[in-house]
Scaffold this active site. Structure first.
Site, PDB file in Angstrom:
ATOM      1  N   SER A   1     145.692  13.659  46.443  1.00 20.95           N
ATOM      2  CA  SER A   1     144.360  13.946  46.950  1.00 20.95           C
ATOM      3  C   SER A   1     144.248  13.589  48.434  1.00 20.95           C
ATOM      4  O   SER A   1     144.961  14.148  49.262  1.00 20.95           O
ATOM      5  CB  SER A   1     143.331  13.204  46.102  1.00 20.95           C
ATOM      6  OG  SER A   1     142.044  13.722  46.327  1.00 20.95           O
TER       7      SER A   1
ATOM      8  N   ASP B   1     141.577  20.413  37.046  1.00 17.36           N
ATOM      9  CA  ASP B   1     141.046  19.624  38.149  1.00 17.36           C
ATOM     10  C   ASP B   1     139.721  20.207  38.622  1.00 17.36           C
ATOM     11  O   ASP B   1     139.653  21.359  39.034  1.00 17.36           O
ATOM     12  CB  ASP B   1     142.058  19.602  39.306  1.00 17.36           C
ATOM     13  CG  ASP B   1     141.679  18.602  40.389  1.00 17.36           C
ATOM     14  OD1 ASP B   1     140.577  18.036  40.319  1.00 17.36           O
ATOM     15  OD2 ASP B   1     142.493  18.395  41.305  1.00 17.36           O
TER      16      ASP B   1
ATOM     17  N   HIS C   1     142.755  16.023  37.746  1.00 15.50           N
ATOM     18  CA  HIS C   1     142.948  15.441  39.072  1.00 15.50           C
ATOM     19  C   HIS C   1     143.899  14.246  39.042  1.00 15.50           C
ATOM     20  O   HIS C   1     144.705  14.074  39.949  1.00 15.50           O
ATOM     21  CB  HIS C   1     141.597  15.019  39.645  1.00 15.50           C
ATOM     22  CG  HIS C   1     141.627  14.715  41.115  1.00 15.50           C
ATOM     23  ND1 HIS C   1     141.887  15.677  42.072  1.00 15.50           N
ATOM     24  CD2 HIS C   1     141.453  13.553  41.800  1.00 15.50           C
ATOM     25  CE1 HIS C   1     141.854  15.132  43.271  1.00 15.50           C
ATOM     26  NE2 HIS C   1     141.605  13.843  43.143  1.00 15.50           N
TER      27      HIS C   1
END
Length: 463
Positions: A242, A360, A388
């Site tokens: 991320s 996600d 995620h």
């Protein structure tokens, strides 16, 4: 929930935060953990595992060389035209999820034709001999604003745990900690790899300054850069998740000779970072503190494909989304990185593996597809069972993908065949030329299959 509400009201009345911004206590043993002072008073916890292994130097001549020749043209309207001029690894590259590969030719973003004048005006201009004057403004609008040319040879080799010149760096995102990489750190250290995973400032057991400027992208990137310089070997592999993907991209751009490969896990599109003006994280710290149980529930809902007792236990054990409201607000507001645009990403020549969790909700798959299209050597893998936090949900699948990518190397193409069959060798350039011309006619778009490897998606803030 009631305690959080009372603490938040107390914060609003007194004007002071109820959050004690100090490093989180860790119950894990000190073995493998180090505390590095990157700046006076700014201390990061780092897990550094140097396994006992027989030292096996990399054999000379191993690996393959890839020609990285690319011309990136930026037009004044913001569109790009990317032309790959060099040879890229072909069938030896890792396949996508469906086992297919894209032809490694050019990535093109065509500009629409600028029809500024109507046909009758053109005809009148031709009759009066003023056609050149009307065409001149058209050329000015098409004039490139900036052109970047990349021309280098990159040697890509297999990275085994027994090679003493290989190090793996794992960088987490907003609200995480190095503990989210627990399965990966244990797996690769058992294989003999040297692994390094830091806690970002304000996360895990690292120190948490009480000023918002300590959590801007540039401040955090400088921390990661100092950690990298401290532990880096000759061949380094960066693994980011991320928001951590942005720091890996920064390092790969700053140290192209030392970064050998890179992995982006749910990293989003190749866009410049910019904090959102209409975000819940712009609320006062005391309000965020009142809403912390709701935020934790939302993170569980959006970050995991399933929301059961197992996932809740994973969040608790791996110290994920366990940061103060002040740090969370400062992190989200400090995501300002205008340099990290599409051109910045297109300049990277390092091989990159993109891993995306199908469920996600933070990062749409279109963003990772766009990233794969812009990068020079990128291979997108989509896992159907993850979201995620895929490295925690599907550790075995993620570890297998990463290990295969670490061991991958392109094969050097033999040159004996061209000498033995000169007639065939002469005919080949015409075929190659035809193939490349066909690829130039067909511009690349973002409507590729989710499992395409070859190459292009957008996000402004990342978690």
């Amino acid at each position: 929930m009631l305690t959080s509400f009372v603490d938040g009201v107390f914060c609003c009345l007194t004007g002071k935060s109820t959050n004690v911004i100090v490093p989180v206590e860790t119950s894990e043993p000190a073995d493998g953990f180090e505390f590095v002072e990157v700046k006076p008073g700014r201390v990061l916890r780092v897990r550094h595992i140097m396994p006992d292994r027989p030292v096996v130097e990399e054999p000379t001549g191993q690996g393959g060389s890839v020609s990285c020749k690319r011309r990136i043209t930026v037009y004044r309207n913001g569109q790009l035209f990317i032309e790959n001029l060099g040879d890229r690894a072909k069938t030896e590259l890792p396949n996508c999820q469906n086992g297919e590969t894209e032809p490694n030719c050019t990535v093109e973003v065509e500009l629409p034709e600028c029809n500024s004048s109507s046909p009758p005006i053109r005809e009148a201009a031709a009759a009066t001999g003023e056609a050149d004057q009307l065409q001149q403004p058209k050329k000015r609008r098409r004039k490139p604003k900036r052109t970047v040319v990349i021309d280098c040879e990159r040697r890509i080799s297999c990275c085994k745990g027994t090679h003493s010149d290989v190090a793996l760096f794992f960088i987490h995102g907003v609200g995480g900690s190095l503990d989210i990489w627990g399965n990966q750190l244990d797996f690769f250290s058992r294989l003999g790899y040297e692994v390094i995973a830091p806690d970002l400032a304000g996360h895990g057991a690292s120190s948490a300054p009480q000023i918002a400027a300590a959590y801007t992208f540039y401040a955090l990137a400088e921390d990661i850069r100092l950690i990298f310089k401290r532990y880096a070997r000759r061949r380094n592999i960066l693994v980011g998740h991320s928001y951590g993907v942005s720091f890996c991209t920064f390092l790969a751009h700053e140290y192209p000779d030392q970064v050998h490969k890179m992995v982006m896990i749910n990293g989003g599109g190749p866009t410049a970072l910019e904090p959102s003006l209409c975000s819940i994280f712009n609320l006062p710290t005391c309000v965020l503190h009142c809403l912390s149980p709701l935020l934790a529930w939302s993170f569980l809902k959006a970050g995991f494909a399933r929301q059961g007792a197992k996932e809740k236990q994973l969040l608790k054990e791996n110290n994920a989304f366990n940061v103060s409201s002040f740090v969370l607000r400062a992190m989200m507001s400090g995501q300002y990185w205008p340099e990290g645009d599409e051109v910045y990403h297109a300049e990277l020549t390092v091989p990159i593996l993109l891993v995306h969790g199908m469920y996600d909700k933070f990062v749409p798959i279109e963003e990772d597809q766009r990233m794969a299209e812009i990068l020079l050597m990128a291979f997108l893998k989509v896992l159907d069972d993850g979201s995620h936090m895929i490295m925690m949900e599907c550790p075995e699948a993620v570890n297998t993908l990463l290990h295969e990518f670490f061991l991958w190397e392109p094969e050097t193409q033999p040159k004996k065949e061209s000498k033995a069959r000169p007639e065939t060798a002469k005919a080949r350039p015409d075929t190659t030329k035809t193939t490349c011309e066909t690829a130039k006619v067909r511009p690349a778009t973002a409507q590729h299959n989710s499992s395409n490897c070859g190459s292009q998606a957008d996000s402004k803030t990342k978690k």
